[in-house]
Motif scaffolding. Structure first.
Motif, short mmCIF file in Angstrom:
data_model
loop_
_atom_site.label_atom_id
_atom_site.label_comp_id
_atom_site.label_asym_id
_atom_site.label_seq_id
_atom_site.Cartn_x
_atom_site.Cartn_y
_atom_site.Cartn_z
N LEU A 1 11.83 -3.81 -7.04
CA LEU A 1 10.69 -4.70 -6.78
C LEU A 1 11.14 -6.10 -6.37
CD1 LEU A 1 8.09 -3.64 -9.50
CD2 LEU A 1 8.10 -3.13 -7.06
N LYS A 2 12.38 -6.43 -6.64
CA LYS A 2 12.90 -7.73 -6.19
C LYS A 2 12.99 -7.79 -4.67
CE LYS A 2 15.65 -8.58 -10.32
NZ LYS A 2 17.02 -8.65 -10.86
N THR A 3 13.15 -6.61 -4.04
CA THR A 3 13.30 -6.57 -2.58
C THR A 3 11.98 -6.30 -1.86
OG1 THR A 3 13.83 -4.22 -2.59
CG2 THR A 3 15.68 -5.75 -2.79
N MET A 4 10.88 -6.25 -2.61
CA MET A 4 9.59 -6.01 -1.97
C MET A 4 9.21 -7.21 -1.10
SD MET A 4 5.95 -4.80 -3.54
CE MET A 4 5.36 -6.36 -4.13
N GLY B 1 1.58 -8.95 3.71
CA GLY B 1 1.16 -9.64 4.92
C GLY B 1 2.22 -9.55 6.01
N GLU B 2 3.47 -9.63 5.60
CA GLU B 2 4.57 -9.49 6.55
C GLU B 2 4.75 -8.02 6.95
OE1 GLU B 2 9.41 -10.29 6.72
OE2 GLU B 2 8.28 -10.91 4.96
N PHE B 3 4.54 -7.13 6.00
CA PHE B 3 4.70 -5.69 6.24
C PHE B 3 3.68 -5.19 7.27
CE2 PHE B 3 3.91 -1.25 4.62
CZ PHE B 3 5.14 -0.72 4.99
N THR C 1 11.15 -0.90 -0.17
CA THR C 1 10.27 -0.91 -1.34
C THR C 1 8.81 -0.82 -0.93
OG1 THR C 1 11.91 -2.20 -2.54
CG2 THR C 1 9.68 -2.18 -3.44
N ASN C 2 8.43 -1.48 0.14
CA ASN C 2 7.04 -1.41 0.61
C ASN C 2 6.68 0.01 1.01
OD1 ASN C 2 8.13 -4.22 1.14
ND2 ASN C 2 5.95 -4.56 1.38
N TYR C 3 7.59 0.70 1.71
CA TYR C 3 7.33 2.08 2.10
C TYR C 3 7.19 2.98 0.88
CZ TYR C 3 8.08 1.22 7.06
OH TYR C 3 7.97 0.77 8.35
N ILE C 4 8.01 2.76 -0.14
CA ILE C 4 7.92 3.57 -1.37
C ILE C 4 6.57 3.36 -2.04
CG2 ILE C 4 8.85 3.84 -3.71
CD1 ILE C 4 11.63 3.27 -2.48
N ILE C 5 6.12 2.12 -2.12
CA ILE C 5 4.84 1.82 -2.76
C ILE C 5 3.69 2.45 -1.97
CG2 ILE C 5 3.22 -0.05 -3.31
CD1 ILE C 5 5.69 -1.71 -4.13
#
Length: 106
Positions: A35-38, A42-44, A71-75
Protein backbone atom coordinates in the motif's frame (compact mmCIF):
# COMPACT_ATOMS: atom_id res chain seq x y z
CA UNK A 1 -4.13 -57.12 23.14
CA UNK A 2 -6.76 -54.85 24.44
CA UNK A 3 -8.96 -52.90 22.02
CA UNK A 4 -9.18 -49.18 22.86
CA UNK A 5 -12.64 -47.94 23.78
CA UNK A 6 -12.30 -44.83 21.62
CA UNK A 7 -11.17 -44.91 18.02
CA UNK A 8 -7.66 -43.66 17.44
CA UNK A 9 -7.44 -40.44 15.51
CA UNK A 10 -4.83 -39.59 13.01
CA UNK A 11 -2.98 -36.37 13.66
CA UNK A 12 -4.42 -33.62 11.52
CA UNK A 13 -2.12 -32.21 8.92
CA UNK A 14 -2.98 -28.66 9.94
CA UNK A 15 -3.26 -27.75 6.25
CA UNK A 16 -6.23 -25.34 6.58
CA UNK A 17 -4.39 -23.58 9.42
CA UNK A 18 -1.24 -23.40 7.29
CA UNK A 19 -3.18 -21.92 4.37
CA UNK A 20 -4.92 -19.39 6.61
CA UNK A 21 -1.64 -18.41 8.28
CA UNK A 22 0.10 -18.09 4.92
CA UNK A 23 -2.74 -15.98 3.48
CA UNK A 24 -2.79 -13.80 6.60
CA UNK A 25 0.99 -13.33 6.39
CA UNK A 26 0.91 -12.47 2.68
CA UNK A 27 -1.94 -10.00 3.19
CA UNK A 28 -0.19 -8.40 6.16
CA UNK A 29 3.06 -8.00 4.21
CA UNK A 30 1.19 -6.60 1.20
CA UNK A 31 -0.80 -4.23 3.40
CA UNK A 32 2.35 -2.94 5.09
CA UNK A 33 4.58 -2.74 2.02
CA UNK A 34 2.32 -2.80 -1.04
CA UNK A 35 0.00 0.00 0.00
CA UNK A 36 3.01 2.30 0.30
CA UNK A 37 3.38 2.08 -3.49
CA UNK A 38 -0.27 2.81 -4.26
CA UNK A 39 -0.59 5.75 -6.60
CA UNK A 40 -3.47 8.24 -6.32
CA UNK A 41 -6.47 7.02 -8.28
CA UNK A 42 -6.70 10.46 -9.91
CA UNK A 43 -3.34 9.76 -11.49
CA UNK A 44 -4.30 6.15 -12.26
CA UNK A 45 -7.45 7.19 -14.18
CA UNK A 46 -6.02 10.41 -15.70
CA UNK A 47 -7.23 10.32 -19.32
CA UNK A 48 -4.95 13.21 -20.30
CA UNK A 49 -1.96 10.88 -20.03
CA UNK A 50 -3.39 8.35 -22.48
CA UNK A 51 -1.75 8.25 -25.88
CA UNK A 52 -1.44 5.70 -28.64
CA UNK A 53 2.04 4.14 -28.52
CA UNK A 54 3.95 2.90 -31.51
CA UNK A 55 4.10 -0.85 -31.96
CA UNK A 56 7.67 -0.89 -30.63
CA UNK A 57 6.78 1.05 -27.46
CA UNK A 58 3.94 -1.24 -26.35
CA UNK A 59 5.94 -3.88 -24.41
CA UNK A 60 8.01 -1.32 -22.50
CA UNK A 61 5.03 0.91 -21.75
CA UNK A 62 3.02 -2.07 -20.50
CA UNK A 63 5.91 -3.17 -18.28
CA UNK A 64 6.41 0.34 -16.89
CA UNK A 65 2.68 0.88 -16.37
CA UNK A 66 2.18 -2.47 -14.61
CA UNK A 67 5.17 -1.84 -12.37
CA UNK A 68 4.24 1.75 -11.52
CA UNK A 69 0.53 1.07 -10.88
CA UNK A 70 0.85 -2.52 -9.58
CA UNK A 71 -0.98 -1.90 -6.29
CA UNK A 72 -3.75 0.03 -8.05
CA UNK A 73 -4.33 -2.87 -10.46
CA UNK A 74 -4.48 -5.33 -7.54
CA UNK A 75 -7.06 -3.20 -5.74
CA UNK A 76 -9.20 -2.79 -8.87
CA UNK A 77 -8.98 -6.57 -9.48
CA UNK A 78 -10.02 -7.35 -5.90
CA UNK A 79 -12.93 -4.90 -5.95
CA UNK A 80 -14.21 -6.26 -9.27
CA UNK A 81 -13.78 -9.85 -8.04
CA UNK A 82 -15.79 -9.16 -4.90
CA UNK A 83 -18.47 -7.39 -6.92
CA UNK A 84 -18.62 -10.29 -9.39
CA UNK A 85 -18.79 -12.85 -6.60
CA UNK A 86 -21.68 -11.04 -4.95
CA UNK A 87 -23.66 -10.44 -8.14
CA UNK A 88 -23.00 -13.75 -9.93
CA UNK A 89 -23.51 -16.87 -7.79
CA UNK A 90 -21.96 -19.19 -10.39
CA UNK A 91 -18.71 -17.20 -10.20
CA UNK A 92 -18.75 -17.52 -6.43
CA UNK A 93 -19.34 -21.27 -6.78
CA UNK A 94 -16.39 -21.51 -9.18
CA UNK A 95 -14.10 -19.58 -6.83
CA UNK A 96 -15.07 -21.83 -3.92
CA UNK A 97 -14.58 -24.94 -6.07
CA UNK A 98 -11.13 -23.87 -7.30
CA UNK A 99 -10.11 -22.72 -3.81
CA UNK A 100 -11.24 -26.02 -2.29
CA UNK A 101 -9.35 -28.00 -4.90
CA UNK A 102 -6.26 -25.89 -4.31
CA UNK A 103 -6.41 -26.40 -0.54
CA UNK A 104 -7.11 -30.11 -0.96
CA UNK A 105 -4.02 -30.52 -3.17
CA UNK A 106 -1.67 -28.78 -0.74
Amino acid sequence: GEVPSTPSTLPSSGMPTFVADTARSLFSNWKNEGLKTMRPFGEFFNRNKFSIPSVYEIPERCRNNLTYFQTNYIIVFLVLSIYSALTEPSFLFGVVLVGGAWIYNL
